[in-house]
Scaffold this active site. Structure first.
Site, PDB file in Angstrom:
ATOM      1  CE  LYS A   1      -3.613   2.437   2.576  1.00  0.00           C
ATOM      2  NZ  LYS A   1      -4.551   2.280   3.463  1.00  0.00           N
TER       3      LYS A   1
ATOM      4  CE  LYS B   1      -6.181   1.805  -0.561  1.00  0.00           C
ATOM      5  NZ  LYS B   1      -6.828   1.906   0.733  1.00  0.00           N
TER       6      LYS B   1
HETATM    7  C1  PBG Z   1      -7.082   3.596   5.535  1.00  0.00           C
HETATM    8  C2  PBG Z   1      -7.747   3.248   4.172  1.00  0.00           C
HETATM    9  C3  PBG Z   1      -7.610   4.248   2.985  1.00  0.00           C
HETATM   10  C4  PBG Z   1      -8.315   3.787   1.977  1.00  0.00           C
HETATM   11  C5  PBG Z   1      -8.796   2.422   2.367  1.00  0.00           C
HETATM   12  N1  PBG Z   1      -8.346   2.153   3.618  1.00  0.00           N
HETATM   13  C6  PBG Z   1      -6.930   5.653   2.886  1.00  0.00           C
HETATM   14  C7  PBG Z   1      -5.766   5.858   3.627  1.00  0.00           C
HETATM   15  O1  PBG Z   1      -4.786   5.094   3.705  1.00  0.00           O
HETATM   16  O2  PBG Z   1      -5.597   7.041   4.044  1.00  0.00           O
HETATM   17  C8  PBG Z   1      -8.418   4.113   0.501  1.00  0.00           C
HETATM   18  C9  PBG Z   1      -9.380   3.924  -0.309  1.00  0.00           C
HETATM   19  C10 PBG Z   1      -9.643   4.697  -1.520  1.00  0.00           C
HETATM   20  O3  PBG Z   1      -8.908   5.637  -1.569  1.00  0.00           O
HETATM   21  O4  PBG Z   1     -10.508   4.223  -2.223  1.00  0.00           O
HETATM   22  N2  PBG Z   1      -7.044   2.342   6.391  1.00  0.00           N
END
Ligand code: PBG
Length: 344
Positions: A209, A269
């Site tokens: 991520k 991601k």
């Molecule tokens: C945080 C989380 C995020 C997303 C999913 N879980 C945002 C972040 O890490 O700040 C983002 C998903 C999206 O942007 O569609 N646990």
């Protein structure tokens, strides 16, 4: 005589042993030789929920809604009828329930456990995936607990994530998906799940991520962006735990750890800007690889289509087939029910 006719007379019949265009001549031929396909069974639908009685459109994500419990169950049923039987749920938590350690994340009577029970009661065959991270519950907006010095605490956070995972498993979650990027959380969650008897609950790990600008609309949807609450110095970004967009080898390192810690599915991601990472993981593991087409990727297509600059359907299908071609077995996308309708 016109120039055109001249040209035709001059055109030689080339002696080409191979003419790739023959395989592209008709829809039937193109369909036959197509190398990558998209099936609704491969899609997961991310949904937002809050405790209000109203369904509220999300301004930062046109077409998406912060659902009430009732509205959410209806939407899950609608999706299931279209063949979308996997959902991941994200909560918008009331400010008054947030604190510095995110304890609401482990409240068995909280919003997400209730959501899981209601979905399971209405659609027992739908696979419910939950997000494991503290950002919706933490007053500072970080995925982990922030120390007085402004450091995101790894091991202390993991203790809370383990409680959160158990709470979701007890409510009936099929898969827990840690998106927090703390070190060692997959192994710790696996161990507590097993200890309590939830050996059948899977872990979909956010393995790679990245610290991405494309999460902006999501943080707007949940009001979960990092922000200062008191006198603590609060980091404005998540770069001390989410990955540097410049790194590939580091994704392989995270993959090795997640595999050894017992992850069932590994996730990349965002998706679109990280197709090479998807391919790298696909080639390096026997586990299923998932990719998350995040809020910013969704919004880019939606805005361009709204302005009349892109054809939405074609653009969406092209991004998703690209993510599949890169090697993703599973795609999390806000377009899931729409795509299922298009594929019908
Ligand atoms: C945080 C989380 C995020 C997303 C999913 N879980 C945002 C972040 O890490 O700040 C983002 C998903 C999206 O942007 O569609 N646990």
């Amino acid at each position: 005589m016109s120039d055109d006719a001249d040209f035709e007379e001059l055109a030689p019949t080339l002696e080409l042993p191979s003419r790739p265009r023959r395989n592209r001549r008709t829809p039937a031929l193109r369909n036959m030789v197509r190398e990558t396909r998209l099936d609704p069974a491969q899609l997961v639908y991310p949904l937002f929920v809050h405790s209000d009685a109203e369904d509220t459109p999300i301004s930062s994500m046109p077409g998406q809604t912060r659902w009430s419990l009732k509205g959410l169950v209806k939407e899950v049923k609608r999706a299931a009828k279209l063949g979308i039987d996997k959902v991941v749920v994200f909560p918008k938590i009331d400010d008054k329930l947030k604190n510095e350690t995110g304890t609401e994340a482990a409240n068995g009577k909280g919003l997400i456990p209730e959501v899981i029970r209601r979905i399971k009661a209405a659609c027992p065959d739908t696979c419910v995936i939950t997000d494991i991270a503290l950002d919706p519950y933490n007053i500072d907006g970080h995925d982990g607990i922030v120390s007085d010095e402004g450091v995101i605490l790894n091991d202390e956070t993991i203790a809370m994530l383990c409680e959160q995972a158990i709470t979701h498993a007890q409510a009936g979650a099929d898969i827990v998906a840690p998106s927090d990027m703390m070190d060692g959380r997959v192994g710790a969650i696996r161990q507590v799940l097993d200890d309590v008897g939830f050996t059948d609950v899977s872990i979909m790990s956010y393995t790679a991520k990245y610290a991405s600008a494309f999460y902006g609309p999501f943080r707007g949807a949940l009001d979960s962006a990092p922000k200062a609450s008191g006198s603590k110095p609060i980091p404005k970004d998540k770069q001390t735990y989410q990955m540097d967009p410049a790194n590939v080898r580091e994704a392989l390192r995270e993959l090795e750890l997640d595999e050894s810690e017992g992850a069932d599915i590994v996730l990349v991601k965002p998706a679109g800007p990280y197709l090479d990472i998807i391919r790298t993981l696909r080639d390096a593991t026997h586990l299923p690889v998932a990719a998350y087409q995040v809020s910013g990727e969704y919004l880019m297509i939606k805005s361009a289509a709204k302005a009349g600059w892109l054809e939405e359907r074609a653009a969406v299908m092209e991004t998703l087939i690209g993510i599949r071609r890169a090697g993703a077995d599973i795609i999390l996308t806000y377009f899931a029910p729409q795509v299922a309708e298009w594929l019908e």
